[in-house]
Design a protein around this motif. Structure first.
Motif: not given
Length: 279
Positions: A161, A195, A199, A204, A206, A266
């Motif tokens: 992430t 994102a 995917a 992810r 954010n 996400t």
């Protein structure tokens, strides 16, 4: 007594691993949700970056804390045995690759990248100069992009992430700091685009958008102490919850966004600002 093991030159940077004998840092990383995982965090010498670095280590992660100021990084590393640090300017040529290589060379993986390093620029349009615009976008857009680029193969492998640290002013206008705000708005859009793009790799992406938070940013921007104090008072007065943020207020949400259990979140920008964006 603090010992520094294996200092290694990496792209004009210093990489340190910390251990102690009878000092404060005496235990390996704690058991927690990030046990066995590796986080890379920029701006780790102070403020949100320092708080997040310590929080990840306490949650069980191995953490590479990155920053420009060696002594500030030393102080962060002293807080937990799970923290190693690398002193470098993330805007330097090939710095992104050197940072990721340092983490992978030590722990053989990267699970979390936190693009936190940043700077505030008070720059009204009447005082705008091209070099300072470039500096803002180099720090808040180009450097995070190159770090994410370097980390991508490893994040694909771990289905990891990326957390980008924006600002309330990435989506709320502010007078006198338009280019700071614009660079943070760009970082938020990078978050959404990455994102969507990543995917299918299980990565992810954010962002967290803190409001005014206690840090060294205003002084680092070269503002005199009376102005710094006045800005802080004015900001606190505008925040519905009545105070500026503390780095720990933000760091706990960095961990939540990065939590391996948050598998269906996400492309989001979470604002943590005491309600400032509502005003």
């Amino acid at each position: 007594m603090l010992r520094i093991f294996h200092p290694t030159m990496i792209a004009c940077s210093m990489f340190y691993e910390y251990r102690t004998r009878g000092g404060v840092v005496t235990t390996p990383p704690d058991t927690g949700p990030f046990t066995g995982r590796v986080a890379v965090i920029t701006g780790a010498g102070s403020g949100i970056g320092r708080a997040a670095t310590i929080a990840f280590a306490e949650a069980g992660a191995h953490v590479l804390g990155v920053g420009r100021r060696t002594e500030a990084l030393h102080r962060t590393a002293q807080e937990h045995a799970g923290i190693a640090v690398l002193a470098t300017d993330i805007r330097a040529t090939n710095a992104g690759q050197a940072i990721i290589d340092a983490a992978v060379g030590r722990w053989a993986r990267v699970d979390v990248l936190v693009n936190n390093a940043g700077a505030t620029a008070v720059m009204p349009l009447a005082d705008t100069v091209a070099d300072r615009i470039t500096e803002m976008f180099d720090l808040h857009v180009t450097a995070p992009s190159m770090l994410a680029h370097a980390a991508l193969p490893h994040l694909r492998h771990t289905r990891g992430t990326i957390i980008n640290i924006s600002s309330t002013y990435g989506h709320r206008p502010v007078a006198g700091a338009a280019h700071y705000a614009a660079s943070k708005a760009a970082l938020e859009q990078l978050t959404r685009c990455w994102a969507l793009e990543l995917a299918t790799d299980g990565i992810r992406v954010n962002a967290l958008a803190p409001g005014p938070t206690e840090s060294e940013a205003l002084r680092a921007a070269g503002l005199p102490e009376p102005m710094v104090n006045q800005i802080k008072q004015d900001e606190a007065a505008r925040i519905p919850l009545g105070r500026r943020g503390h780095p720990d207020d933000v760091a706990r949400w960095v961990l939540r966004l990065a939590d391996p259990a948050a598998t269906w979140l996400t492309g989001q920008v979470l604002t943590v600002d005491g309600g400032l964006e509502l005003t």
